[in-house]
Write a protein that holds these residues in place. Structure first.
Motif, PDB file in Angstrom:
ATOM      1  N   UNK A 263      -6.384  -8.738 -11.317  1.00 49.63           N
ATOM      2  CA  UNK A 263      -5.745  -8.327 -12.568  1.00 49.63           C
ATOM      3  C   UNK A 263      -4.974  -7.027 -12.388  1.00 49.63           C
ATOM      4  N   UNK A 264      -5.533  -6.121 -11.599  1.00 47.87           N
ATOM      5  CA  UNK A 264      -4.825  -4.865 -11.348  1.00 47.87           C
ATOM      6  C   UNK A 264      -3.537  -5.110 -10.579  1.00 47.87           C
ATOM      7  N   UNK A 265      -3.591  -6.035  -9.614  1.00 46.36           N
ATOM      8  CA  UNK A 265      -2.377  -6.359  -8.871  1.00 46.36           C
ATOM      9  C   UNK A 265      -1.321  -6.969  -9.797  1.00 46.36           C
ATOM     10  N   UNK A 266      -1.752  -7.891 -10.704  1.00 44.50           N
ATOM     11  CA  UNK A 266      -0.800  -8.484 -11.662  1.00 44.50           C
ATOM     12  C   UNK A 266      -0.222  -7.412 -12.588  1.00 44.50           C
ATOM     13  N   UNK A 267      -1.095  -6.478 -13.015  1.00 48.23           N
ATOM     14  CA  UNK A 267      -0.612  -5.411 -13.891  1.00 48.23           C
ATOM     15  C   UNK A 267       0.392  -4.523 -13.174  1.00 48.23           C
ATOM     16  N   UNK A 268       0.127  -4.268 -11.895  1.00 45.73           N
ATOM     17  CA  UNK A 268       1.074  -3.462 -11.135  1.00 45.73           C
ATOM     18  C   UNK A 268       2.413  -4.170 -11.012  1.00 45.73           C
TER      19      UNK A 268
ATOM     20  N   UNK B  89       4.167  -4.038 -14.339  1.00 47.37           N
ATOM     21  CA  UNK B  89       4.690  -2.696 -14.571  1.00 47.37           C
ATOM     22  C   UNK B  89       5.998  -2.491 -13.829  1.00 47.37           C
ATOM     23  N   UNK B  90       6.078  -3.050 -12.612  1.00 49.13           N
ATOM     24  CA  UNK B  90       7.333  -2.948 -11.865  1.00 49.13           C
ATOM     25  C   UNK B  90       8.456  -3.680 -12.589  1.00 49.13           C
ATOM     26  N   UNK B  91       8.153  -4.875 -13.139  1.00 39.87           N
ATOM     27  CA  UNK B  91       9.177  -5.624 -13.882  1.00 39.87           C
ATOM     28  C   UNK B  91       9.604  -4.871 -15.133  1.00 39.87           C
ATOM     29  N   UNK B  92       8.623  -4.249 -15.802  1.00 41.88           N
ATOM     30  CA  UNK B  92       8.953  -3.494 -17.021  1.00 41.88           C
ATOM     31  C   UNK B  92       9.854  -2.308 -16.694  1.00 41.88           C
ATOM     32  N   UNK B  93       9.542  -1.627 -15.586  1.00 42.87           N
ATOM     33  CA  UNK B  93      10.394  -0.505 -15.199  1.00 42.87           C
ATOM     34  C   UNK B  93      11.798  -0.984 -14.838  1.00 42.87           C
ATOM     35  N   UNK B  94      11.922  -2.143 -14.186  1.00 42.24           N
ATOM     36  CA  UNK B  94      13.248  -2.678 -13.855  1.00 42.24           C
ATOM     37  C   UNK B  94      14.033  -3.018 -15.114  1.00 42.24           C
TER      38      UNK B  94
END
Length: 678
Positions: free
Chosen positions: A625-630, A633-638
């Protein structure tokens, strides 16, 4: 003492710092020896000069081409090696951490077993003893020893009175089977036969070194710098040094001693006299007796803490300290030494006689008496008496004539709190022919008290040295209680039955206690004996009763004292087996409290282990889940960066305003909005 320079037969550098006392040599491939040592908190280095590069977990060291490094996750406390597997002649590496034991096959890069050590790990050795015919991994902990086979199964376990500091397997009683000799922090050398302790040898400090010498001899080293040799349970000799010993090895015909400061001594086995000596360039880390050159003869391999390794040949192969080509025998050299010492003593005695003759008759004035004069009949007398008021023993040093004792030096191991030497030098106005010195033995063991006294006249400028040795019995700190003191009723006692005459019991008491008068029976027909003692340390009581039917009862609140008395009496009467019944309520209550504390600690450890496992399982579950959240988060920042670019393109207008503007000629969304995910 003859000391010569000894040249090493080989020398090498490890280019790593070595932790003292954590060094071993093993044949991981069954043929070539490899030096293995701890090089830090959790790192092990393996030196393989004969090829056979170690692979697997061990990585090649960048500092040395013939060294591989093995990194662990815990501190390295002890190292040992031996052929544990019965189907393989290769040595297995045993690694001890504070609470775990790992048996590792270096050649095959596999683990034999991984074992939890509840009582900790201090020393590890491999060998066979008693009825256990296979090689075992013998582990000494804080208060126990246990034996593990090559699969990690516990073969035996036993409790030891103190922290284990050293161990060897040795045929102590010459019955063809090895016994386990255990050196403990409580200053005892215990002999374990199968699963029972057969004897205890009391010393004056923690026993940190043990090594076999011959079939009936073994050497020992203490933490206070004392080394010596026992033969069939009897101490042959001992010497004292200011340094602590790192290791003892019997090399050829001499005892090699490696000290902390890097000094290495070769000593005679029967007297301890130094034959030769060398000095390393730095402090010592270990000394091993192995055939590291694979030439069929074991060398003395000395390792310093800076990684310097020196190899010295056995004693009989290097006789450089003897200058003549025809070597004298050991008996001839000993006879020459004795004659030389006798010559020196006679020369000193002759000088005394000449000085006395020059002084004239005994009626000369003090001013005419030479500074070195001394009556020929002068004797030094020593006596030890109990002083209940001071709570100690009183050592009296006196002369038999008008001479005075100017100063006295008392040497005794483990006797004085400030060291092992007590100096007494009264002021000039208090000089007498009698000098007193207090003695307070902290433990119930026999102690040899060496006395050196300066004797002369009060106005003498030079004094004569007298040397004497007085042995204190084992229970010297106990004195007879006055008959007016009544018996105590504390309920702590030990009882047993023996078949021995009461006269023999009196002999044992007179030999092991300091008494003003020997204990004797009231009449020749008496068959019972009752004696009461007072301890000078804490004024506690000791009562012993011997009845006519052989029943013996010892009343004392000190369970250790009771055990020492029973063991001493059994040794004196030459008893192999003695059944006894002990009743010590206070000690039992204390033991139960300690067991309850240990049980609570065990429960807490189990609970912490369960919570740790639960947390580890939760972490494992939350990691995806932490990996998916990371990734989210990368997609959200993009996406946010795309929005910022869009705002700058439209002059800061929002997306909603762009969609509602029809005057700009946009009938629909531009194509780049689909590219950015709108």
């Amino acid at each position: 003492m003859q000391i010569s320079k000894v040249q090493p037969v080989f020398k090498l550098e490890l280019n790593h710092k070595v932790t003292p006392n954590i060094v071993t040599v093993a044949k991981y491939d069954g043929t070539h020896p490899c030096l293995t040592a701890s090089a830090g908190y959790d790192k092990i280095i393996i030196h393989h000069p004969h090829g056979g590069v170690v692979s697997g977990r061990a990585q090649r060291s960048q500092a040395h081409g013939e060294i591989s490094e093995l990194n662990l996750s815990q501190a390295v406390i002890a190292l040992a090696a031996g052929p544990l597997r019965p189907d393989s002649g290769r040595d297995m590496l045993l690694i001890g951490s504070p609470s775990q034991i790992l048996a590792y096959d270096v050649h095959d890069n596999s683990d034999l077993f991984f074992k939890e050590a509840q009582d900790g790990v201090n020393v590890i050795i491999t060998g066979t003893f008693g009825k256990y015919l296979d090689n075992l991994a013998i582990v000494g902990g804080n208060s126990s020893v246990q034996g593990l086979n090559w699969q990690g199964d516990e073969v035996f376990w036993n409790v030891v009175g103190g922290k284990v500091c050293s161990m060897i397997t040795f045929d102590f009683d010459k019955d063809g089977e090895n016994e386990l000799l255990i050196g403990c922090e409580d200053s005892y050398i215990r002999v374990l036969k199968n699963n029972q302790f057969m004897t205890e040898l009391a010393e004056t400090g923690p026993v940190i070194c043990l090594t076999p010498v011959t079939d009936v001899k073994f050497a020992y080293g203490l933490a206070n710098g004392t080394i010596g040799i026992y033969e069939e349970g009897i101490r042959l000799w001992r010497v004292k040094s200011k340094q602590n010993t790192i290791s003892l090895q019997w090399s050829g015909e001499s005892l090699a001693c490696c000290w902390e400061n890097g000094r290495i001594d070769w000593r005679e086995g029967h007297s301890g006299r130094v034959l030769r000596r060398v000095q390393l360039r730095s402090a010592a880390a270990a000394m091993l007796l192995v055939d590291y050159r694979s030439e069929g003869t074991p060398d003395l391999v000395c390792v310093s803490d800076r990684g310097e390794v020196l190899g010295y040949p056995p004693y009989q192969e290097t006789t450089g300290f003897v200058s003549s080509k025809t070597l004298p025998s050991e008996e001839d050299r000993q006879a020459i030494t004795e004659l030389f010492n006798r010559k020196q003593a006679l020369m000193v005695e002759l000088q005394h006689y000449e000085a006395n003759a020059a002084s004239g008759s005994t009626s000369l004035e003090v001013a005419e008496r030479p500074a070195t004069s001394m009556p020929t009949n002068t004797r030094l007398q020593v006596a030890v008496t109990a002083s209940p008021e001071e709570g100690c023993l009183e050592l009296a040093i006196a002369t038999n004539n008008e001479t005075i004792v100017r100063a006295a030096l008392v040497l005794a191991e483990g006797m004085f709190e400030t060291g092992e030497t007590l100096a007494r030098h009264p002021a000039p106005a208090q000089l007498r022919s009698l000098l007193h010195a207090p003695l307070r033995p902290p433990r119930d063991v026999p102690v040899d008290v060496h006395i050196k006294a300066l004797v002369g006249y009060a106005d003498s400028e030079q004094f004569h040295i007298f040397e004497l040795t007085k042995q204190l019995p084992r229970f010297s700190m106990y004195t007879l209680a006055p008959k007016t003191i009544t018996s105590t009723k504390h309920g702590s006692h030990v009882t047993f039955r023996i078949t021995e005459r009461v006269q023999r019991i009196c002999m044992w008491i007179n030999q092991n206690f300091i008494l003003e008068e020997d204990v004797e029976l009231e009449s020749e027909d008496a068959k019972e004996l009752h004696v009461n003692f007072i301890c000078l340390r804490d004024r506690s009581r000791l009562e012993m009763g011997f009845k006519a039917d052989g029943q013996v009862k010892i009343n004392t609140t000190d369970i250790r004292l009771a055990g020492d008395l029973v063991q001493s009496l059994a040794v004196f009467l030459n008893l192999a087996d003695l059944q006894s019944v002990a009743h010590f309520p206070d000690a039992e209550k204390k033991l139960r409290d300690e067991m309850d504390n240990a049980s609570d600690v065990g429960e807490m450890r189990s609970r912490l282990a369960a919570e740790t496992a639960e947390r580890a399982q939760l972490i494992t579950a939350l990691l995806p889940a932490a990996q998916d959240a990371a990734a989210y988060d990368l997609n959200a920042k993009s996406l946010q960066r795309s929005r910022d670019v869009e705002r700058r393109a439209f002059g800061g207008m929002s997306r909603a305003s762009c969609n509602t503007r029809t005057s700009c000629g946009f009938a629909q969304k531009p194509s780049h909005y689909f590219a950015t995910g709108f």
